[in-house]
Design an enzyme around this catalytic site. Structure first.
Site, PDB file in Angstrom:
ATOM      1  N   ARG A   1      -1.184   9.187   0.212  1.00  0.00           N
ATOM      2  CA  ARG A   1      -2.434   9.596  -0.429  1.00  0.00           C
ATOM      3  C   ARG A   1      -2.530  11.086  -0.726  1.00  0.00           C
ATOM      4  O   ARG A   1      -3.099  11.485  -1.743  1.00  0.00           O
ATOM      5  CB  ARG A   1      -3.610   9.207   0.463  1.00  0.00           C
ATOM      6  CG  ARG A   1      -3.824   7.732   0.474  1.00  0.00           C
ATOM      7  CD  ARG A   1      -4.917   7.339   1.412  1.00  0.00           C
ATOM      8  NE  ARG A   1      -5.119   5.892   1.294  1.00  0.00           N
ATOM      9  CZ  ARG A   1      -5.914   5.198   2.087  1.00  0.00           C
ATOM     10  NH1 ARG A   1      -6.589   5.803   3.039  1.00  0.00           N
ATOM     11  NH2 ARG A   1      -6.043   3.906   1.911  1.00  0.00           N
TER      12      ARG A   1
ATOM     13  N   PHE B   1       0.864  -1.174   0.000  1.00  0.00           N
ATOM     14  CA  PHE B   1       0.000   0.000   0.000  1.00  0.00           C
ATOM     15  C   PHE B   1       0.900   1.223   0.000  1.00  0.00           C
ATOM     16  O   PHE B   1       2.078   1.130   0.365  1.00  0.00           O
ATOM     17  CB  PHE B   1      -0.882   0.004   1.257  1.00  0.00           C
ATOM     18  CG  PHE B   1      -2.353  -0.176   0.992  1.00  0.00           C
ATOM     19  CD1 PHE B   1      -2.809  -1.206   0.190  1.00  0.00           C
ATOM     20  CD2 PHE B   1      -3.294   0.690   1.554  1.00  0.00           C
ATOM     21  CE1 PHE B   1      -4.175  -1.382  -0.030  1.00  0.00           C
ATOM     22  CE2 PHE B   1      -4.649   0.521   1.337  1.00  0.00           C
ATOM     23  CZ  PHE B   1      -5.096  -0.515   0.547  1.00  0.00           C
TER      24      PHE B   1
ATOM     25  N   HIS C   1     -12.524  11.189   2.623  1.00  0.00           N
ATOM     26  CA  HIS C   1     -12.402   9.803   3.069  1.00  0.00           C
ATOM     27  C   HIS C   1     -12.226   9.632   4.567  1.00  0.00           C
ATOM     28  O   HIS C   1     -12.780   8.722   5.169  1.00  0.00           O
ATOM     29  CB  HIS C   1     -11.211   9.198   2.341  1.00  0.00           C
ATOM     30  CG  HIS C   1     -11.000   7.739   2.593  1.00  0.00           C
ATOM     31  ND1 HIS C   1     -11.966   6.802   2.310  1.00  0.00           N
ATOM     32  CD2 HIS C   1      -9.936   7.049   3.077  1.00  0.00           C
ATOM     33  CE1 HIS C   1     -11.507   5.597   2.618  1.00  0.00           C
ATOM     34  NE2 HIS C   1     -10.280   5.721   3.099  1.00  0.00           N
TER      35      HIS C   1
ATOM     36  N   HIS D   1      -9.142  10.811  -0.356  1.00  0.00           N
ATOM     37  CA  HIS D   1      -8.554   9.618  -0.954  1.00  0.00           C
ATOM     38  C   HIS D   1      -8.445   9.861  -2.450  1.00  0.00           C
ATOM     39  O   HIS D   1      -9.386  10.364  -3.063  1.00  0.00           O
ATOM     40  CB  HIS D   1      -9.453   8.408  -0.668  1.00  0.00           C
ATOM     41  CG  HIS D   1      -8.844   7.085  -0.988  1.00  0.00           C
ATOM     42  ND1 HIS D   1      -8.584   6.685  -2.275  1.00  0.00           N
ATOM     43  CD2 HIS D   1      -8.445   6.062  -0.189  1.00  0.00           C
ATOM     44  CE1 HIS D   1      -8.050   5.467  -2.244  1.00  0.00           C
ATOM     45  NE2 HIS D   1      -7.964   5.065  -0.991  1.00  0.00           N
TER      46      HIS D   1
ATOM     47  N   ARG E   1      -3.032  10.095   6.854  1.00  0.00           N
ATOM     48  CA  ARG E   1      -3.018   8.699   7.278  1.00  0.00           C
ATOM     49  C   ARG E   1      -2.568   7.792   6.146  1.00  0.00           C
ATOM     50  O   ARG E   1      -2.969   7.982   4.999  1.00  0.00           O
ATOM     51  CB  ARG E   1      -4.415   8.266   7.722  1.00  0.00           C
ATOM     52  CG  ARG E   1      -4.532   6.791   8.021  1.00  0.00           C
ATOM     53  CD  ARG E   1      -5.883   6.393   8.577  1.00  0.00           C
ATOM     54  NE  ARG E   1      -6.962   6.416   7.609  1.00  0.00           N
ATOM     55  CZ  ARG E   1      -7.259   5.409   6.786  1.00  0.00           C
ATOM     56  NH1 ARG E   1      -6.539   4.307   6.795  1.00  0.00           N
ATOM     57  NH2 ARG E   1      -8.268   5.505   5.949  1.00  0.00           N
TER      58      ARG E   1
HETATM   59  C1  LIG Z   1     -14.709   2.566   1.564  1.00  0.00           C
HETATM   60  C2  LIG Z   1     -13.697   2.609   2.647  1.00  0.00           C
HETATM   61  C3  LIG Z   1     -12.595   1.765   2.618  1.00  0.00           C
HETATM   62  C4  LIG Z   1     -11.653   1.795   3.633  1.00  0.00           C
HETATM   63  N1  LIG Z   1     -10.612   0.932   3.556  1.00  0.00           N
HETATM   64  C5  LIG Z   1      -9.716   0.914   4.572  1.00  0.00           C
HETATM   65  C6  LIG Z   1      -8.653  -0.038   4.556  1.00  0.00           C
HETATM   66  O1  LIG Z   1      -8.520  -0.840   3.636  1.00  0.00           O
HETATM   67  N2  LIG Z   1      -7.795  -0.036   5.580  1.00  0.00           N
HETATM   68  C7  LIG Z   1      -7.914   0.818   6.629  1.00  0.00           C
HETATM   69  O2  LIG Z   1      -7.109   0.742   7.546  1.00  0.00           O
HETATM   70  N3  LIG Z   1      -8.921   1.716   6.675  1.00  0.00           N
HETATM   71  C8  LIG Z   1      -9.826   1.778   5.670  1.00  0.00           C
HETATM   72  N4  LIG Z   1     -10.855   2.693   5.726  1.00  0.00           N
HETATM   73  C9  LIG Z   1     -11.014   3.548   6.894  1.00  0.00           C
HETATM   74  C10 LIG Z   1     -11.666   2.792   8.019  1.00  0.00           C
HETATM   75  O3  LIG Z   1     -12.607   1.882   7.513  1.00  0.00           O
HETATM   76  C11 LIG Z   1     -12.397   3.692   9.000  1.00  0.00           C
HETATM   77  O4  LIG Z   1     -11.612   4.753   9.345  1.00  0.00           O
HETATM   78  C12 LIG Z   1     -12.737   2.907  10.247  1.00  0.00           C
HETATM   79  O5  LIG Z   1     -13.501   1.791   9.895  1.00  0.00           O
HETATM   80  C13 LIG Z   1     -13.455   3.705  11.303  1.00  0.00           C
HETATM   81  O6  LIG Z   1     -13.809   2.809  12.332  1.00  0.00           O
HETATM   82  P1  LIG Z   1     -14.405   3.276  13.717  1.00  0.00           P
HETATM   83  O7  LIG Z   1     -14.491   2.060  14.560  1.00  0.00           O
HETATM   84  O8  LIG Z   1     -13.645   4.425  14.222  1.00  0.00           O
HETATM   85  O9  LIG Z   1     -15.850   3.800  13.377  1.00  0.00           O
HETATM   86  P2  LIG Z   1     -16.975   3.298  12.369  1.00  0.00           P
HETATM   87  O10 LIG Z   1     -16.708   1.974  11.802  1.00  0.00           O
HETATM   88  O11 LIG Z   1     -17.226   4.438  11.475  1.00  0.00           O
HETATM   89  O12 LIG Z   1     -18.192   3.091  13.326  1.00  0.00           O
HETATM   90  C14 LIG Z   1     -18.854   4.157  13.928  1.00  0.00           C
HETATM   91  C15 LIG Z   1     -19.894   3.599  14.840  1.00  0.00           C
HETATM   92  O13 LIG Z   1     -20.416   4.659  15.623  1.00  0.00           O
HETATM   93  C16 LIG Z   1     -21.814   4.623  15.593  1.00  0.00           C
HETATM   94  N5  LIG Z   1     -22.304   5.979  15.797  1.00  0.00           N
HETATM   95  C17 LIG Z   1     -21.924   7.121  15.155  1.00  0.00           C
HETATM   96  N6  LIG Z   1     -22.613   8.161  15.652  1.00  0.00           N
HETATM   97  C18 LIG Z   1     -23.416   7.677  16.619  1.00  0.00           C
HETATM   98  C19 LIG Z   1     -24.371   8.259  17.500  1.00  0.00           C
HETATM   99  N7  LIG Z   1     -24.643   9.558  17.479  1.00  0.00           N
HETATM  100  N8  LIG Z   1     -25.041   7.448  18.350  1.00  0.00           N
HETATM  101  C20 LIG Z   1     -24.799   6.117  18.372  1.00  0.00           C
HETATM  102  N9  LIG Z   1     -23.906   5.531  17.578  1.00  0.00           N
HETATM  103  C21 LIG Z   1     -23.227   6.297  16.721  1.00  0.00           C
HETATM  104  C22 LIG Z   1     -22.146   4.029  14.268  1.00  0.00           C
HETATM  105  O14 LIG Z   1     -23.428   3.476  14.287  1.00  0.00           O
HETATM  106  C23 LIG Z   1     -21.073   2.983  14.133  1.00  0.00           C
HETATM  107  O15 LIG Z   1     -21.455   1.818  14.797  1.00  0.00           O
HETATM  108  C24 LIG Z   1     -11.795   2.698   4.693  1.00  0.00           C
HETATM  109  C25 LIG Z   1     -12.889   3.544   4.726  1.00  0.00           C
HETATM  110  C26 LIG Z   1     -13.833   3.517   3.716  1.00  0.00           C
HETATM  111  C27 LIG Z   1     -14.975   4.455   3.737  1.00  0.00           C
END
Ligand SMILES: Cc1cc2nc3c(=O)[nH]c(=O)nc-3n(C[C@H](O)[C@H](O)[C@H](O)COP(=O)(O)OP(=O)(O)OC[C@H]3O[C@@H](n4cnc5c(N)ncnc54)[C@H](O)[C@@H]3O)c2cc1C
Ligand code: SF4
Ligand code: SF4
Ligand code: FES
Lengths: 327, 613
Positions: free
Chosen positions: B310, B121, B376, B237, B411
């Site tokens: 990126r 990557f 992103h 991104h 990132r």
């Molecule tokens: C298409 C795509 C591909 C990606 N690919 C990669 C990759 O290959 N490798 C990598 O390292 N990263 C990747 N990323 C980035 C990574 O996926 C995200 O940064 C990461 O998943 C965020 O995880 P998180 O646990 O912080 O929150 P999230 O997975 O965003 O979860 C947020 C949670 O909070 C909850 N929530 C939000 N607001 C509230 C509220 N007010 N009340 C109650 N619940 C709430 C939601 O319901 C959810 O359950 C990618 C992102 C995208 C969009």
């Protein structure tokens, strides 16, 4: 790509017939919107929300077929709204969008899918074998790509529950929900059963409590799976074979299991299940207990076209549903 | 007054993405009564969409790899603005956190020796991303979800948290929210709260993020007295879909480039060779021939410029399009078809193949993809302590995308999934320790709860007010055009004004229908957080008068070494005026900003950078 890019912009209008209502009933409402190029059904539903019906309920998250939130029945076919292009539907005809029928409607296109989360709790969890000395040294398990691929197929599941929706054992028989886990969870059990590391034995549970025998291999589940998981051929049929082995010939089962170490008995597996014990066992005669699927579902290829929309009624699923197959 | 139900827990985790579930598993395993609260169904969080992989120096493909190299790559990718301690812990602990997933049932793709396979990557010196085809996020969330179920963690799904609640000593003690299916209000009392709500992308028009990414966690933390840092650092991104319009912004994984895909402009030129920055010149190939050798053997040539970090690639694409060398719909061409056999493409990138075929009618094994930058990820976020994930608001912890510091100003791909695991785990421990050490009853202010509920329901009493969808659209347009990938002082000022006008209008939204599953209402209650975090980003961008990582100023196009030594810190002073909008949140103009020196890196780590150059 050139051909794709120069395609003339779509002109005209689209008419969407969307179910509006809740657990107390409801009706279809028609919305007419200008057509836009390249849209999927979910885009149009969003435009209805933004311009005509701000309180129209639907679930969605990723808009890319990855999260399994936006399941609905589009022209009677269980589908993901975000992966169904408007131009894949018959041009100029009203597009009907109804909630999944197998689950109670919460509001509009949103259904109560908690049944699935309850079933998930009753599946004895993954339990890995011990690491070998070499594995302790390198830090991770050794598994060959070829051996992980079988379970990987099932781990593609996005939990859209379209297979659960289409399976007649649940769709037409609410009462089976206590004794039948459904195709999604047969795929989950198959995944664990074929997992190169797992040592739990779930066969007796599958037969006794999850109603594997009630599946009569209609393959409707496989046909709707947006991840193209061969649920029937690759999960259900092999599971059925293994369950038979469990009942009649434990030795054959042992031979079949790839890297079998010390599979637990069903009783032990049940004891490690986190949730309360499995649901009460219903008198089961797997092969004959359940009437066959309604005609619409038997012929896997035909039902797709069976979408002549009758009058909007109080049942979101009267569209295209065979007579007498209502809720 | 409207009734509400109350639940009592030791630890409440808001958010069921990778970070939240990992935190809950840890708190639960320490014997605490733990619950997860999330906005959508369990297992659907944004993490499920992650594609390319999870970065960890496992050394399975290149034994030369180790935490120090990963640490160095991460810091350089973040243009040294990172919290070095977070970057260090992340690089050291990621391998264990990833291997642990395997013990919980995850099935990553394998090397010939049967170990976890790792892919290349951008910005990572060695092939480092453990992956499952291009659906790594799904594998991770499912593994964690199933582990959480096995551990008996209670999950409250489809609840929108509105505000954090504090006791009379100012310690975070719970939250108030509502059930989306019924519209009924609910209060959670907790001895400690972990915020794991993810990102902010939904404030931009073209984004890879899901509807949930409305910055609720950053905003709730700020409102509860926590500091935010580096909110101007937003990652665009380089490769989002650009056509058809309805899918614009949907992500095309960096794995396409890691597996050999190259970027070309309308003239067919591999233009990335024209944009190699001095910082990376020593390790980047300067001819196609050299670059192409690298894919099969990383010691045979230097890295192809398509795999620069990126921010570099996104800016280069932007410049090509501006110079009139873009593709028909305003992107550039990403070509994997001429580089790998069709069968390999389908096997290595199955969801990209599917996504383009279904949504754009493009067969990526035969033709190029049209791609362009898409909003992103936010590197900035809630300020946390590296060891415990504690925020500056007592009782509140934060992990995952909602937290700031780890990634500096940019990132690296794959570093988010590993961040979720490492700091989710640490936040679980931090919150569990805090909760265990907290004595006495947790008390909540009933008046505050009543106020939040009154404010949240006020739009139902209005008539002929504003349409929330229209406000959201205007917010997105404004952020896209004024606080996008390339920024300039005058436009940023304009953005602030537009945000204040939108805030005023958000206080005049009127709604029809009832509270049960009403998306118009749901969106209305997302507006205060979107406006708050948008304000933070714009305000940070005004103050950071330089270009660094994801933050690019047209009027200050170079990095400024002095600015590289500070974080911009935002907070809301006690007693700030209320916005009059829904949920009675503090007015966005009351957010203050100041700069504080970044953490100083110890000499032995500093050494790693001197050795390298
Ligand atoms: C298409 C795509 C591909 C990606 N690919 C990669 C990759 O290959 N490798 C990598 O390292 N990263 C990747 N990323 C980035 C990574 O996926 C995200 O940064 C990461 O998943 C965020 O995880 P998180 O646990 O912080 O929150 P999230 O997975 O965003 O979860 C947020 C949670 O909070 C909850 N929530 C939000 N607001 C509230 C509220 N007010 N009340 C109650 N619940 C709430 C939601 O319901 C959810 O359950 C990618 C992102 C995208 C969009
Ligand atoms: S094959 Fe038919 S009966 Fe069996 S699970 Fe699938 S849909 Fe149900
Ligand atoms: S098996 Fe297929 S149809 Fe069934 S829930 Fe999973 S992805 Fe959906
Ligand atoms: S919105 Fe995620 S699958 Fe449709």
């Amino acid at each position: 790509m050139a051909e794709e890019l120069t395609r003339a912009a779509v002109s005209g209008e689209v008419t969407m017939r969307v179910w509006r209502g809740d657990d107390g009933g409801g009706e279809f409402a028609d919305y007419v919107l200008p057509a836009q190029e390249g849209e999927v059904v979910l885009d149009v539903v969003h435009r209805i929300q933004a311009t005509q019906a701000p309180d129209l309920a639907c679930r969605w998250n990723c808009k890319a077929g990855k999260c399994g939130s936006c399941s609905a029945e589009i022209n009677g076919v269980p589908s993901l709204m975000c992966m169904t292009r408007m131009d894949s539907l018959p041009a100029g005809e009203t597009v009907t969008v109804a909630p999944m029928r197998a689950f109670p409607v919460l509001r509009d296109l949103v259904t109560d899918v908690s049944f699935n989360y309850e079933v998930a709790k009753r599946i004895p969890p993954f339990q890995p074998r011990e690491k070998t000395e070499d594995e302790v040294t390198v830090g991770g398990y050794r598994m060959q790509q070829m051996d992980v691929e079988r379970s990987q197929e099932f781990r593609k599941c996005i939990e859209c529950y379209l297979c659960q929706d289409v399976c007649h054992v649940i769709r037409d028989h609410e009462e089976n929900k206590t004794s039948f886990a459904g195709p999604r969870f047969f795929a989950r059990s198959a995944e664990l059963e074929m997992h190169p590391l797992d040592v739990n034995d779930r066969r007796e549970l599958l037969r006794r409590d999850q109603g594997l025998g009630k599946c009569n291999i209609t393959k409707c589940c496989t046909e709707v799976c947006p991840e193209n998981i061969k649920i029937t051929d690759n999960a259900i049929i092999p599971l059925k074979e293994r369950v038979v082995d469990a009942s009649y010939d434990p030795v054959a089962w042992l031979g079949r299991k790839l890297r079998n170490r010390s599979k637990k008995s069903a009783a032990e597996a049940a004891a490690t299940s986190p949730a309360e014990g499995p649901a009460a066992v219903q008198g089961d005669d797997p092969a004959h207990g359940i009437p066959g699927p309604p005609s619409r579902w038997v012929d896997g290829d035909d039902w797709v076209q069976d979408t002549d929309a009758p009058d909007a009624g109080t049942d979101p699923h009267t569209v295209g549903a065979p007579e007498g197959a209502g809720e | 007054m409207i009734e509400y139900e109350t639940h009592d827990y030791d630890v409440i985790v808001v958010g069921a993405g990778g970070a939240g579930i990992r935190a809950a598993i840890e708190a639960r395993s320490r014997g605490l009564k733990t619950a997860l609260v999330c906005k959508s169904l369990f297992g659907k969080a944004h993490t499920v969409m992650a594609e390319g992989g999870v970065a960890a120096a496992l050394g399975n493909v290149y034994p030369e790899d180790n935490w120090k190299v990963h640490f160095r790559d991460t810091m350089r990718g973040g243009k040294m603005l990172n919290n070095w301690r977070m970057a260090q812990l992340h690089a050291q602990e990621a391998p264990d956190r990833v291997r642990e997933l395997e013990e919980w049932g995850a099935l990553f793709d394998r090397t010939k020796d049967g170990l976890m396979l790792q892919r290349d990557f951008g910005g990572h010196r060695y092939a480092r991303l453990a992956h499952v085809g291009d659906r790594t996020g799904l594998e991770i969330i499912r593994t964690l979800q199933q582990k959480a179920v096995a551990n008996g963690i209670e999950v409250f799904m489809e609840i929108k948290a509105l505000r954090l609640l504090r006791d009379s000593d100012g310690v975070v003690s719970g939250l108030v929210g509502y059930w989306r299916p019924t519209g009924e209000f609910v209060v959670f009392k907790a001895k400690a709260v972990v915020m794991a709500t993810g990102g902010v992308g939904k404030s931009w028009l073209y984004t890879s993020n899901s509807w949930e990414s409305t910055g609720d966690g950053q905003a709730m933390a700020l409102w509860a007295g926590a500091d935010l840092i580096d909110m101007e650092c937003v990652q665009f991104h380089p490769t989002g879909m650009v056509w058809p319009l309805s899918v614009r912004g949907i992500l095309v994984t960096e794995g396409v480039r890691g597996d050999g895909g190259v970027l070309r402009n309308a003239e067919g030129r591999r233009f990335m060779f024209d944009y190699i920055p001095p910082m990376f010149a020593a390790e980047t190939a300067d001819s196609e021939e050299e670059a192409d050798k690298w894919y099969s053997d990383h010691t045979a040539g230097r890295r192809p410029p398509e795999l620069l970090p990126r921010d570099e690639v996104a800016r280069s694409i932007n410049s090509e399009v501006k110079a009139g060398r873009g593709s028909p719909h305003g992107g550039v061409l990403l070509d994997i078809a001429s580089r790998l056999p069709a069968a390999d493409i389908r096997r290595r990138l199955p969801s990209m193949y599917h996504q383009f075929r279904e949504l754009a009618g493009v067969d990526i094994t035969a033709e190029a993809m049209e791609v362009g930058p898409t909003c992103h990820y936010i590197m900035g976020g809630v300020r946390v302590d590296a060891e415990s994930a504690a925020t500056t608001a007592p009782g509140l912890f934060a992990a995952g995308e909602v937290a700031g510091g780890m990634h500096g100003s940019n990132r690296l791909g794959g570093n988010s999934l590993s961040d979720l695991l490492v700091f989710g785990h640490r936040a679980g421990i931090g919150a569990a320790d805090f909760a265990s050490g907290r004595s006495g009853d947790v008390s909540l202010d009933q008046k505050e709860i009543a106020e939040v509920i009154d404010d949240a329901t006020a739009p139902f009493g209005r008539e002929n007010g504003e349409n929330p969808y229209e406000l959201h659209r205007e917010l997105q347009e404004s952020m896209q055009s004024l606080v996008g990938i390339i920024r300039t002082g005058s436009e940023l000022d304009e953005a602030l004004e537009s945000l204040e006008r939108l805030e005023e209008r958000a206080g005049a939204v009127s709604l029809s229908g009832g509270r049960p599953y009403n998306p118009g209402w749901n969106l209305t209650t997302d507006l205060p957080s979107m406006l708050t975090v948008s304000r933070c980003t714009a305000q940070g961008a005004i103050n950071r008068k330089e270009s660094r990582g994801g933050h690019t100023r047209d009027d200050y196009p170079k990095p400024d070494p002095e600015m590289g030594k500070v974080n911009f810190v935002q907070r809301i002073p006690q007693g700030a005026p209320r916005s009059g909008g829904v949920c009675g949140t503090p007015a966005i103009r009351s957010i203050t900003i100041g700069s504080e020196p970044i953490l100083a890196m110890p000499d032995e780590l500093q050494q790693l950078f001197e050795e390298a150059t």
